[in-house]
Scaffold this motif. Structure first.
Motif, short mmCIF file in Angstrom:
data_model
loop_
_atom_site.label_atom_id
_atom_site.label_comp_id
_atom_site.label_asym_id
_atom_site.label_seq_id
_atom_site.Cartn_x
_atom_site.Cartn_y
_atom_site.Cartn_z
N LYS A 40 0.81 -1.21 0.00
CA LYS A 40 0.00 0.00 0.00
C LYS A 40 0.85 1.27 0.00
N VAL A 41 0.26 2.31 -0.59
CA VAL A 41 0.91 3.62 -0.66
C VAL A 41 0.97 4.24 0.73
N ASP A 42 2.13 4.74 1.09
CA ASP A 42 2.29 5.50 2.33
C ASP A 42 1.85 6.94 2.10
N PRO A 43 1.44 7.65 3.16
CA PRO A 43 1.04 9.06 3.00
C PRO A 43 2.14 9.89 2.36
N GLY A 44 1.75 10.70 1.36
CA GLY A 44 2.70 11.57 0.69
C GLY A 44 3.57 10.90 -0.34
N GLU A 45 3.33 9.63 -0.59
CA GLU A 45 4.16 8.84 -1.50
C GLU A 45 3.46 8.71 -2.86
N THR A 46 4.23 8.69 -3.93
CA THR A 46 3.67 8.42 -5.25
C THR A 46 3.63 6.91 -5.49
N LEU A 47 2.85 6.51 -6.47
CA LEU A 47 2.75 5.08 -6.79
C LEU A 47 4.10 4.52 -7.20
N LEU A 171 11.47 29.84 -8.30
CA LEU A 171 10.31 29.05 -7.89
C LEU A 171 9.60 29.72 -6.73
N THR A 172 8.31 29.52 -6.65
CA THR A 172 7.55 29.92 -5.47
C THR A 172 7.78 28.89 -4.37
N SER A 173 7.22 29.11 -3.21
CA SER A 173 7.35 28.13 -2.13
C SER A 173 6.67 26.82 -2.52
N ARG A 174 5.54 26.92 -3.24
CA ARG A 174 4.89 25.71 -3.73
C ARG A 174 5.78 25.01 -4.75
N GLY A 175 6.42 25.78 -5.61
CA GLY A 175 7.32 25.20 -6.59
C GLY A 175 8.50 24.49 -5.93
N ALA A 176 9.04 25.09 -4.88
CA ALA A 176 10.15 24.45 -4.17
C ALA A 176 9.70 23.11 -3.57
N ALA A 177 8.45 23.08 -3.07
CA ALA A 177 7.92 21.82 -2.52
C ALA A 177 7.75 20.79 -3.63
N GLN A 178 7.29 21.23 -4.80
CA GLN A 178 7.15 20.32 -5.94
C GLN A 178 8.51 19.76 -6.36
N ALA A 179 9.53 20.61 -6.35
CA ALA A 179 10.87 20.16 -6.73
C ALA A 179 11.38 19.09 -5.77
N ARG A 180 11.14 19.28 -4.50
CA ARG A 180 11.56 18.26 -3.52
C ARG A 180 10.77 16.98 -3.70
N ALA A 181 9.46 17.12 -3.99
CA ALA A 181 8.60 15.94 -4.11
C ALA A 181 8.89 15.12 -5.35
N VAL A 182 9.31 15.76 -6.44
CA VAL A 182 9.50 15.03 -7.70
C VAL A 182 10.79 14.21 -7.69
N ALA A 183 11.71 14.52 -6.79
CA ALA A 183 12.98 13.79 -6.76
C ALA A 183 12.75 12.30 -6.50
N GLY A 184 11.82 11.96 -5.62
CA GLY A 184 11.57 10.56 -5.29
C GLY A 184 11.10 9.73 -6.46
N PRO A 185 10.02 10.14 -7.14
CA PRO A 185 9.56 9.34 -8.28
C PRO A 185 10.56 9.30 -9.43
N LEU A 186 11.34 10.36 -9.64
CA LEU A 186 12.35 10.31 -10.69
C LEU A 186 13.45 9.31 -10.34
N ARG A 187 13.79 9.22 -9.07
CA ARG A 187 14.75 8.20 -8.64
C ARG A 187 14.18 6.80 -8.85
N ALA A 188 12.87 6.66 -8.68
CA ALA A 188 12.24 5.35 -8.86
C ALA A 188 12.43 4.83 -10.29
N PHE A 189 12.53 5.75 -11.24
CA PHE A 189 12.73 5.35 -12.64
C PHE A 189 14.22 5.28 -13.00
N GLY A 190 15.07 5.44 -12.01
CA GLY A 190 16.51 5.24 -12.22
C GLY A 190 17.21 6.35 -12.95
N VAL A 191 16.65 7.56 -12.94
CA VAL A 191 17.28 8.68 -13.65
C VAL A 191 18.69 8.91 -13.12
#
Length: 312
Positions: A40-47, A171-191
């Motif tokens: 199961k997906v943990d809170p704040g986690e992408t698939l 980036l705005t503060s929301r943009g900075a949060a998006q940048a931090r959040a996208v690192a995880g899923p991009l790592r999942a694809f082995g970038v």
């Protein structure tokens, strides 16, 4: 995502043993069944992050995600629908050697099986369907793939609120949060290769990823919005180098440029153009599309494209 459904993710983990394909199944202790690794997906986690984490937790094997191989849906005893997303995931020899798996209260055993034996051994029809989807890819000769990820930069300060050069908009503060959040899923694809427009908002979007994987950001005006508007961009050159390299990479650019990047990926791989390219290019800020290509024959066309929305 539906608020009433239960979401999970996992994978068809595979390897080659003396040239023969093997897939990994798990024997669960409490259920006395045989299934594919998932959770199961943990809170704040992408698939995508969930799939990698759950495979590692259940098998001890670190993987990166390949091609998506389907979604299973079934009703739980609680009457809620469980929706499970699966990807193909290659288990390298190094990752298998590094596994510290021991039988535990959740997983009694791991077993590498031929596809035929796995089909017979799996306990649930939904798992067999996912395995069959994976085997269709194998039959099509696209077992080994690599991703080129097309990422739209995160939320930046609007032009009306910025007095300086457009390329320097932060980036705005929301943009900075998006940048931090996208690192995880991009790592999942082995970038492992990071290419970004030299605009501040693009570089800032991939900086958390660069820090996480210990790789530099390769900045280039060739996929910048300024160069695109001036007619001096070189999208074809950037895309061509990534396809020829055959390595997992991300290209971070701007909304108006991204359709050209997708079109050039189609042209570079001999893929028929269609409305699916428009859909993959229609990204909100902080979203990305993963273009999966055959590692052995990228000129055979795009295998599939999947699009992920920002989680922040």
């Amino acid at each position: 995502m539906s608020e009433t459904a239960v979401y999970a993710a996992g994978g068809v983990v595979w390897r080659l043993v003396e040239g023969k394909l093997k897939v990994l199944v798990i024997h669960r202790t409490a259920y006395a069944d045989v299934t594919l690794p998932k959770g199961k997906v943990d809170p704040g986690e992408t698939l995508a992050e969930t799939a990698v984490r759950e495979i590692f937790e259940e098998t001890g094997i670190g993987v990166h995600l390949g091609v998506p191989v389907g979604v299973s849906r079934y009703v739980l005893p609680s009457k809620r629908t469980k929706i499970v997303h699966y990807w193909a995931a290659h288990a390298s020899d190094d990752a298998i050697r590094a596994s510290r798996f021991v039988p535990n209260k959740e997983i009694a055993a791991l077993e590498w099986l031929s596809p035929k034996k796995a089909r017979a051994r799996l306990s649930y029809p939904v798992d067999i369907e996912i395995l069959e989807n994976f085997l269709e890819l194998v039959d099509d000769g696209v077992l080994h793939t690599f991703p080129v990820v097309v990422l739209r930069h995160a939320k930046a300060l609007s032009r009306s609120d910025w007095d300086g050069e457009d390329a320097l908009r932060p980036l705005t503060s929301r943009g900075a949060a998006q940048a931090r959040a996208v690192a995880g899923p991009l790592r999942a694809f082995g970038v492992r290769r990071i290419v970004a427009s030299d605009a501040v908002r693009c570089v800032a979007t991939v900086t958390p990823l660069a820090a996480a994987i210990g790789k530099p950001v390769h900045r280039t005006p060739a996929i910048s919005q300024d160069a695109w508007e001036e007619g001096t961009s070189d999208v074809r050159g950037v895309v061509g180098r990534r396809v020829r390299a055959g390595k997992p990479a991300v290209l971070c650019s701007h909304g108006p440029v991204i359709p050209d990047i997708l079109r050039e990926l189609a042209l570079a791989t001999g893929t028929l153009r269609g409305s699916y390219l428009d859909a993959a290019a229609d990204l909100v800020v902080g979203a990305f599309s993963v273009v999966h290509l055959s590692a052995s024959n990228p000129g055979s066309g795009i295998v599939t494209i999947e699009t992920h929305e920002p989680s922040a």
